[in-house]
Scaffold this motif. Structure first.
Motif, PDB file in Angstrom:
ATOM      1  N   PRO A 163       0.799  -1.225   0.000  1.00  0.00           N
ATOM      2  CA  PRO A 163       0.000   0.000   0.000  1.00  0.00           C
ATOM      3  C   PRO A 163       0.835   1.279   0.000  1.00  0.00           C
ATOM      4  N   ASN A 164       1.962   1.273   0.702  1.00  0.00           N
ATOM      5  CA  ASN A 164       2.777   2.489   0.736  1.00  0.00           C
ATOM      6  C   ASN A 164       3.268   2.870  -0.649  1.00  0.00           C
ATOM      7  N   ASP A 165       3.625   1.875  -1.451  1.00  0.00           N
ATOM      8  CA  ASP A 165       4.042   2.154  -2.833  1.00  0.00           C
ATOM      9  C   ASP A 165       2.885   2.740  -3.629  1.00  0.00           C
ATOM     10  N   LEU A 166       1.698   2.156  -3.467  1.00  0.00           N
ATOM     11  CA  LEU A 166       0.529   2.657  -4.195  1.00  0.00           C
ATOM     12  C   LEU A 166       0.215   4.091  -3.779  1.00  0.00           C
ATOM     13  N   PHE A 167       0.248   4.384  -2.488  1.00  0.00           N
ATOM     14  CA  PHE A 167       0.022   5.758  -2.029  1.00  0.00           C
ATOM     15  C   PHE A 167       1.049   6.710  -2.615  1.00  0.00           C
ATOM     16  N   GLU A 168       2.294   6.274  -2.729  1.00  0.00           N
ATOM     17  CA  GLU A 168       3.332   7.128  -3.316  1.00  0.00           C
ATOM     18  C   GLU A 168       3.036   7.404  -4.786  1.00  0.00           C
ATOM     19  N   PHE A 169       2.611   6.386  -5.538  1.00  0.00           N
ATOM     20  CA  PHE A 169       2.256   6.609  -6.943  1.00  0.00           C
ATOM     21  C   PHE A 169       1.096   7.598  -7.053  1.00  0.00           C
ATOM     22  N   LEU A 170       0.104   7.478  -6.180  1.00  0.00           N
ATOM     23  CA  LEU A 170      -1.019   8.408  -6.208  1.00  0.00           C
ATOM     24  C   LEU A 170      -0.574   9.819  -5.851  1.00  0.00           C
ATOM     25  N   ARG A 171       0.352   9.923  -4.900  1.00  0.00           N
ATOM     26  CA  ARG A 171       0.897  11.250  -4.551  1.00  0.00           C
ATOM     27  C   ARG A 171       1.588  11.859  -5.756  1.00  0.00           C
ATOM     28  N   GLN A 172       2.364  11.047  -6.491  1.00  0.00           N
ATOM     29  CA  GLN A 172       3.043  11.528  -7.692  1.00  0.00           C
ATOM     30  C   GLN A 172       2.043  11.988  -8.749  1.00  0.00           C
ATOM     31  N   ALA A 173       0.851  11.403  -8.729  1.00  0.00           N
ATOM     32  CA  ALA A 173      -0.203  11.790  -9.662  1.00  0.00           C
ATOM     33  C   ALA A 173      -1.027  12.959  -9.098  1.00  0.00           C
ATOM     34  N   ALA A 174      -0.490  13.634  -8.087  1.00  0.00           N
ATOM     35  CA  ALA A 174      -1.088  14.825  -7.480  1.00  0.00           C
ATOM     36  C   ALA A 174      -2.383  14.511  -6.739  1.00  0.00           C
ATOM     37  N   GLN A 175      -2.428  13.350  -6.075  1.00  0.00           N
ATOM     38  CA  GLN A 175      -3.582  12.982  -5.268  1.00  0.00           C
ATOM     39  C   GLN A 175      -3.202  13.007  -3.794  1.00  0.00           C
TER      40      GLN A 175
ATOM     41  N   ASP B 168      -4.634  11.020   1.892  1.00  0.00           N
ATOM     42  CA  ASP B 168      -5.628  11.036   2.968  1.00  0.00           C
ATOM     43  C   ASP B 168      -7.048  10.878   2.430  1.00  0.00           C
ATOM     44  N   ASP B 169      -7.240  11.176   1.149  1.00  0.00           N
ATOM     45  CA  ASP B 169      -8.565  11.077   0.534  1.00  0.00           C
ATOM     46  C   ASP B 169      -8.803   9.740  -0.147  1.00  0.00           C
ATOM     47  N   VAL B 170      -7.859   8.825  -0.055  1.00  0.00           N
ATOM     48  CA  VAL B 170      -7.944   7.559  -0.789  1.00  0.00           C
ATOM     49  C   VAL B 170      -8.250   6.410   0.167  1.00  0.00           C
ATOM     50  N   CYS B 171      -9.256   5.628  -0.195  1.00  0.00           N
ATOM     51  CA  CYS B 171      -9.565   4.382   0.494  1.00  0.00           C
ATOM     52  C   CYS B 171      -9.272   3.266  -0.506  1.00  0.00           C
ATOM     53  N   LEU B 172      -8.284   2.436  -0.224  1.00  0.00           N
ATOM     54  CA  LEU B 172      -7.825   1.444  -1.185  1.00  0.00           C
ATOM     55  C   LEU B 172      -8.882   0.417  -1.556  1.00  0.00           C
ATOM     56  N   ASP B 173      -9.864   0.190  -0.711  1.00  0.00           N
ATOM     57  CA  ASP B 173     -10.876  -0.810  -1.055  1.00  0.00           C
ATOM     58  C   ASP B 173     -12.132  -0.197  -1.675  1.00  0.00           C
ATOM     59  N   ASP B 174     -12.075   1.064  -2.061  1.00  0.00           N
ATOM     60  CA  ASP B 174     -13.197   1.724  -2.735  1.00  0.00           C
ATOM     61  C   ASP B 174     -13.112   1.453  -4.232  1.00  0.00           C
ATOM     62  N   GLY B 175     -13.954   0.547  -4.715  1.00  0.00           N
ATOM     63  CA  GLY B 175     -13.941   0.149  -6.112  1.00  0.00           C
ATOM     64  C   GLY B 175     -14.295   1.257  -7.086  1.00  0.00           C
ATOM     65  N   LEU B 176     -14.886   2.343  -6.607  1.00  0.00           N
ATOM     66  CA  LEU B 176     -15.177   3.472  -7.480  1.00  0.00           C
ATOM     67  C   LEU B 176     -13.930   4.295  -7.783  1.00  0.00           C
ATOM     68  N   LEU B 177     -12.924   4.177  -6.932  1.00  0.00           N
ATOM     69  CA  LEU B 177     -11.707   4.951  -7.110  1.00  0.00           C
ATOM     70  C   LEU B 177     -10.575   4.151  -7.758  1.00  0.00           C
TER      71      LEU B 177
END
Length: 73
Positions: free
Chosen positions: A33-45, A48-57
């Motif tokens: 998960p930490n790697d995924l959060f880092e990729f999302l941060r790089q994509a300007a996200q 704190d607003d991301v829930c990894l199990d939210d299938g809509l996101l």
């Protein structure tokens, strides 16, 4: 997270890493998960607003956030 952002996490490879694509661009291979959060941060996200199990996101292919990620919560 922007509703227009498309995040795809591919099935785990033999080492447990998962390829991550954001808006059509491969950002890398997440080992947890930490790697995924880092990729999302790089994509300007804001992670704190991301829930990894939210299938809509995030579209998980080959299993959800815990599959293939030894440090997934």
């Amino acid at each position: 997270m922007s509703p227009d952002l498309r995040v795809i996490v591919y099935p785990p490879d033999a080492q447990g890493g998962r390829r991550v694509r954001v808006d059509g661009e491969i950002l890398g291979r997440a080992l947890g998960p930490n790697d995924l959060f880092e990729f999302l941060r790089q994509a300007a996200q804001d992670a704190d607003d991301v829930c990894l199990d939210d299938g809509l996101l995030i579209e998980w292919r080959g299993g959800g956030p815990a599959l293939g990620s030894p440090d997934a919560a």
